[in-house]
Design an enzyme around this catalytic site. Structure first.
Site, PDB file in Angstrom:
ATOM      1  N   LEU A 104      40.453  39.970  39.567  1.00 16.08           N
ATOM      2  CA  LEU A 104      40.500  39.970  38.104  1.00 16.08           C
ATOM      3  C   LEU A 104      41.944  40.086  37.594  1.00 16.08           C
ATOM      4  CD1 LEU A 104      37.425  42.281  37.417  1.00 16.08           C
ATOM      5  CD2 LEU A 104      37.515  39.775  37.271  1.00 16.08           C
ATOM      6  N   HIS A 145      39.737  44.987  49.765  1.00 12.45           N
ATOM      7  CA  HIS A 145      40.436  44.388  48.623  1.00 12.45           C
ATOM      8  C   HIS A 145      40.661  45.442  47.516  1.00 12.45           C
ATOM      9  CE1 HIS A 145      40.990  41.013  45.552  1.00 12.45           C
ATOM     10  NE2 HIS A 145      40.885  42.107  44.807  1.00 12.45           N
ATOM     11  N   GLU A 146      39.595  46.154  47.161  1.00 11.81           N
ATOM     12  CA  GLU A 146      39.717  47.128  46.058  1.00 11.81           C
ATOM     13  C   GLU A 146      40.632  48.281  46.448  1.00 11.81           C
ATOM     14  OE1 GLU A 146      38.905  46.367  43.187  1.00 11.81           O
ATOM     15  OE2 GLU A 146      37.678  44.650  43.758  1.00 11.81           O
ATOM     16  N   HIS A 149      44.318  47.868  46.155  1.00  9.12           N
ATOM     17  CA  HIS A 149      44.902  48.066  44.819  1.00  9.12           C
ATOM     18  C   HIS A 149      45.477  49.480  44.671  1.00  9.12           C
ATOM     19  CE1 HIS A 149      44.024  44.391  42.641  1.00  9.12           C
ATOM     20  NE2 HIS A 149      42.758  44.409  43.009  1.00  9.12           N
TER      21      HIS A 149
HETATM   22 ZN    ZN Z   1      41.578  42.705  42.861  1.00  9.05          ZN
END
Ligand code: ZN
Length: 182
Positions: A104, A145-146, A149
């Site tokens: 996103l 992936h998360e 972050h």
């Molecule tokens: Zn992401």
């Protein structure tokens, strides 16, 4: 509560290592409100995972919920709604699996990323209780992936072949050899 604007690649906050939460902070009303904003923002964007730095909060919190109703990711089964504070990842199976990841904070693009296929995640849940779960296949990629972050990493940093970075509206999935989860 409300959906918060999601910041994009180039914003330096996405490159910071996020701070851990204390147990008291997790249980505080402010964090409860932050969580509501996280879920609202995720739903508004039609995503399957969101990390707090993506809404401008450099703290170790991510939410993940795979939904079979997702437009961005069809052919997916529902998952539990995961609330993840202060996660630690341990790789259980180094065998790499690749998916076409999107983000996103990197709108409109997809890239092919290979990551370990099975991991354990130790974290604190919404009630600040310690949890340890093992995840594999696509869900393992979503977690990695998360949680990337939270250490200032984006999926593009994990790509081995930058020529697979593509705009979604130019991609013809049938012509791609690899397994596709878009
Ligand atoms: Zn992401």
């Amino acid at each position: 509560m409300s959906a918060i604007e999601i910041i994009k690649m180039g914003n330096p906050l996405l490159r910071e290592v996020a701070e851990k939460f204390s147990v008291e902070e997790i249980k505080s009303p402010d964090t409860g409100l932050l969580l509501e904003d996280m879920w609202d923002s995720l739903e508004a964007a039609g995503g399957i995972g969101l990390a707090a730095p993506q809404i401008g909060i450099s703290k170790q919190l991510a939410v993940i919920k795979l939904s079979e109703d997702s437009d961005r990711y069809p052919d997916m089964e529902d998952s539990e709604a995961f609330v993840i504070f202060n996660p630690e990842i341990t790789v259980l199976d180094k065998t790499e699996q690749g998916f076409w990841e999107g983000c996103l904070s990197v709108p409109g693009l997809r890239g092919f990323v290979e990551r370990p296929r099975k991991i354990r995640v130790d974290f604190l849940d919404e009630g600040a209780q310690p949890r340890s779960i093992e995840v594999e296949d696509f869900l393992a990629t979503v977690f990695q992936h998360e949680l990337d972050h939270l250490i200032g990493k984006l999926y593009v940093d994990r790509m081995k072949d930058i020529t697979t970075l593509m705009f979604e509206d130019e991609m013809i999935f049938e012509e791609l050899d690899e397994e596709v989860l878009d």
